[in-house]
Design a protein around this motif. Structure first.
Motif, PDB file in Angstrom:
ATOM      1  N   TYR A   7     -11.325   4.195 -82.537  1.00  0.00           N
ATOM      2  CA  TYR A   7     -11.753   5.379 -81.672  1.00  0.00           C
ATOM      3  C   TYR A   7     -11.133   5.457 -80.396  1.00  0.00           C
ATOM      4  CZ  TYR A   7     -16.050   5.494 -84.790  1.00  0.00           C
ATOM      5  OH  TYR A   7     -16.994   5.376 -85.639  1.00  0.00           O
ATOM      6  N   THR A 151     -28.136  10.931 -89.237  1.00  0.00           N
ATOM      7  CA  THR A 151     -28.371  11.932 -88.453  1.00  0.00           C
ATOM      8  C   THR A 151     -29.523  12.518 -88.374  1.00  0.00           C
ATOM      9  OG1 THR A 151     -27.985  13.724 -90.274  1.00  0.00           O
ATOM     10  CG2 THR A 151     -25.828  13.044 -89.229  1.00  0.00           C
ATOM     11  N   GLU A 164     -26.233  12.088 -84.150  1.00  0.00           N
ATOM     12  CA  GLU A 164     -25.490  11.308 -85.169  1.00  0.00           C
ATOM     13  C   GLU A 164     -25.524   9.872 -84.859  1.00  0.00           C
ATOM     14  OE1 GLU A 164     -21.540  11.486 -87.952  1.00  0.00           O
ATOM     15  OE2 GLU A 164     -21.710  12.831 -86.309  1.00  0.00           O
ATOM     16  N   GLN A 165     -25.538   9.035 -85.632  1.00  0.00           N
ATOM     17  CA  GLN A 165     -25.231   7.442 -85.161  1.00  0.00           C
ATOM     18  C   GLN A 165     -23.674   7.216 -85.621  1.00  0.00           C
ATOM     19  OE1 GLN A 165     -27.307   5.874 -83.534  1.00  0.00           O
ATOM     20  NE2 GLN A 165     -26.322   3.690 -83.498  1.00  0.00           N
ATOM     21  N   VAL A 166     -22.846   7.230 -84.343  1.00  0.00           N
ATOM     22  CA  VAL A 166     -21.386   7.214 -84.466  1.00  0.00           C
ATOM     23  C   VAL A 166     -20.922   5.979 -84.256  1.00  0.00           C
ATOM     24  CG1 VAL A 166     -21.290   9.450 -83.355  1.00  0.00           C
ATOM     25  CG2 VAL A 166     -21.149   7.584 -81.804  1.00  0.00           C
ATOM     26  N   SER A 167     -21.710   4.851 -84.063  1.00  0.00           N
ATOM     27  CA  SER A 167     -21.026   3.451 -84.036  1.00  0.00           C
ATOM     28  C   SER A 167     -22.435   2.466 -84.505  1.00  0.00           C
ATOM     29  CB  SER A 167     -20.613   3.062 -82.984  1.00  0.00           C
ATOM     30  OG  SER A 167     -20.254   1.649 -82.911  1.00  0.00           O
ATOM     31  N   SER A 173     -25.000   6.328 -80.141  1.00  0.00           N
ATOM     32  CA  SER A 173     -25.739   7.428 -80.634  1.00  0.00           C
ATOM     33  C   SER A 173     -25.274   8.721 -79.862  1.00  0.00           C
ATOM     34  CB  SER A 173     -27.293   7.541 -80.750  1.00  0.00           C
ATOM     35  OG  SER A 173     -27.808   6.545 -81.044  1.00  0.00           O
ATOM     36  N   CYS A 189     -24.042  10.770 -74.999  1.00  0.00           N
ATOM     37  CA  CYS A 189     -23.384   9.369 -75.694  1.00  0.00           C
ATOM     38  C   CYS A 189     -24.461   8.273 -75.145  1.00  0.00           C
ATOM     39  CB  CYS A 189     -22.065   9.377 -75.630  1.00  0.00           C
ATOM     40  SG  CYS A 189     -21.140   8.073 -76.536  1.00  0.00           S
ATOM     41  N   PRO A 384     -16.980   9.665 -87.638  1.00  0.00           N
ATOM     42  CA  PRO A 384     -18.053  10.508 -87.600  1.00  0.00           C
ATOM     43  C   PRO A 384     -17.908  11.796 -88.111  1.00  0.00           C
ATOM     44  CG  PRO A 384     -17.614   9.399 -85.488  1.00  0.00           C
ATOM     45  CD  PRO A 384     -16.536   9.243 -86.450  1.00  0.00           C
ATOM     46  N   PHE A 387     -18.972  14.382 -84.183  1.00  0.00           N
ATOM     47  CA  PHE A 387     -18.389  14.033 -82.931  1.00  0.00           C
ATOM     48  C   PHE A 387     -17.034  13.301 -82.976  1.00  0.00           C
ATOM     49  CE2 PHE A 387     -23.059  14.313 -82.808  1.00  0.00           C
ATOM     50  CZ  PHE A 387     -23.425  14.996 -81.482  1.00  0.00           C
ATOM     51  N   SER A 388     -16.216  13.320 -81.966  1.00  0.00           N
ATOM     52  CA  SER A 388     -15.206  12.394 -81.893  1.00  0.00           C
ATOM     53  C   SER A 388     -15.780  11.493 -80.504  1.00  0.00           C
ATOM     54  CB  SER A 388     -14.017  13.079 -81.625  1.00  0.00           C
ATOM     55  OG  SER A 388     -13.927  13.863 -80.325  1.00  0.00           O
ATOM     56  N   CYS A 399     -18.428  10.901 -75.794  1.00  0.00           N
ATOM     57  CA  CYS A 399     -18.136  11.686 -77.205  1.00  0.00           C
ATOM     58  C   CYS A 399     -18.200  13.006 -76.847  1.00  0.00           C
ATOM     59  CB  CYS A 399     -19.547  11.097 -77.950  1.00  0.00           C
ATOM     60  SG  CYS A 399     -21.077  12.026 -77.389  1.00  0.00           S
TER      61      CYS A 399
END
Length: 417
Positions: A7, A151, A164-167, A173, A189, A384, A387-388, A399
């Motif tokens: 990331y 999500t 979204e749970q990005v990690s 989150s 974030c 994800p 998101f980035s 994020c």
């Protein structure tokens, strides 16, 4: 950390040079399939002043059971991935709790942020809304830890909220919320870090939380208080610490202190006190307004120059009698939706079928671990969908939503009228 390195510094979705996983392959989707999901999502009442949901689940010997959990945990330990038995879970995910503080608001304090006649009035509105996100915590209960790719998508009127749970390691989150009128946008974030301190647990929420008011070209940076759980000498749970709310565009800033009033060595007093001030960032010693009250009752705002005192926030209006979201479009539900992923577990908890709840929880978490192992073996990098994000050298996460606005959701908050 492999995931963090993947990331690092990435603000846009790159051209794929390896196989990247999409929504149909994400952990949350597979976890939902593994649990043979119910025909509809399981949605439960939001946390509010009533707290009825916890009262229904609370066992008689809760304090002793909580203390027994940490018998072998060392002080200073990070509890981010501490596995709680299902009997200590609220029937909802942490993503849902984050979302509820945005879309469950009886006074609609969020929409007020974009209607102030001047920068001071708008800052005060953002402060009031920030206080409204402070919901009564519940001793002895915690939400599910979201699985990677999970999500949560809910609409209330013209406001649409997507998380979204990005990690997963560490747990991060992301939240994006927009309203159709273009008055308010939220980009968060969140990275909670709970630590055990022997006689207490303190959860610090790191990450950038932004409230954008596009029509005024203003962006507010908003902190979150810490969650403090005291185990000894007496059990309690409360919000604590200093919250900063700043707008570089207007040069105005507010500082709030969440603390226990009139206590002796952390005991006694009222743990829901909030006190603070509004000032210009260029001259923090010159207070413009004073803030004082209790976040579960009322908080007042005093204009120092005129001496006028007004009600800034009313908890009975904002977080009492909150309405439970409902599924409006069952076909539109994503298999990664929190209320779908955990549906079997939540149904079992509500029925107090602890064996079934534990089994369902093991399925969801076990499937997520298996998919992570499979990805690592194949050299795949999970990305994800919405998101980035990036992580700086100090471990701070940030994020950016990939889409400009959030679409209407299949889950809605019905009108309370």
């Amino acid at each position: 950390m492999q995931q963090a390195r993947a990331y690092m510094g990435r603000r846009r979705r790159p051209r794929p040079i390896a196989r990247f996983l999409v929504e149909s392959e994400i952990d949350a989707s597979a976890a939902a399939t593994a649990t043979a999901r119910a025909s509809a999502a399981v949605l439960t009442a939001p946390l509010s002043l009533e707290g009825g949901l916890a009262a229904e689940l609370r066992p008689a010997n809760l304090v002793q059971r909580v203390l027994s959990l940490f018998g072998n945990v060392r002080p200073g330990s990070d509890l981010s991935h501490f596995q709680l038995p299902a009997t200590f879970n609220l029937p909802k995910s942490q993503l849902q709790l984050y979302g509820e503080v945005v879309y469950c608001d009886g006074g609609d304090y969020l929409s007020r942020c974009g209607t102030g006649k001047d920068s001071l009035e708008r800052l005060a509105a953002v402060v009031a809304w920030s206080i409204s996100t402070t919901r009564p915590p519940i001793f002895g209960f915690a939400p599910y830890n979201p699985v990677l790719g999970e999500t949560h998508h809910v609409s209330r009127g013209s406001l649409h909220v997507l998380l979204e749970q990005v990690s997963h390691k560490p747990p991060v989150s992301a939240l994006h919320a927009t309203d159709e009128g273009g008055n308010v946008e939220l980009i968060w974030c969140q990275h909670p870090v709970p630590k055990f301190h022997g006689t207490s647990i303190e959860a610090t929420v790191y990450g950038k939380r932004q409230v954008k008011l596009p029509k005024f070209n203003e962006t507010y940076e908003v902190d979150c208080p810490n969650l403090l759980i005291r185990l000894l000498p007496g059990p309690s749970v409360e919000w604590s610490g200093t919250v900063r709310i700043a707008c570089n565009d207007s040069g105005l800033e507010a500082e709030l202190s969440y603390h226990r009033s009139n206590s002796f060595m952390g005991m006694g007093g009222d743990g829901r006190c909030v006190k603070g001030k509004v000032f210009r960032s260029s001259s923090p010693e010159d207070t413009i307004c004073e803030i004082d009250g209790y976040w579960d009752r009322t908080v007042s705002l005093k204009d120092i120059k005129s001496g006028e005192v007004s009600v800034l926030y009313d908890a009975n209006l904002a977080i009492a009698n909150l309405v439970t979201p409902e599924v409006k479009d069952e076909e539109g539900l994503s298999s990664s939706e929190s209320a779908v992923v955990w549906s079997e577990v939540s149904e079992a908890i509500l029925a107090k079928d602890w064996e079934k709840a534990s089994e369902g929880k093991r399925k969801v978490e076990g499937t997520a671990r298996s998919l992570e192992k499979e990805r690592n073996e194949k050299g795949e990098v999970w990305m994800p969908k919405h998101f980035s994000l990036s992580q700086d050298k100090n471990g701070n996460w940030e994020c950016w939503p990939l889409d400009k606005s959030v679409p209407p959701a299949p889950i809605v908050v019905p009108s309370s009228s």
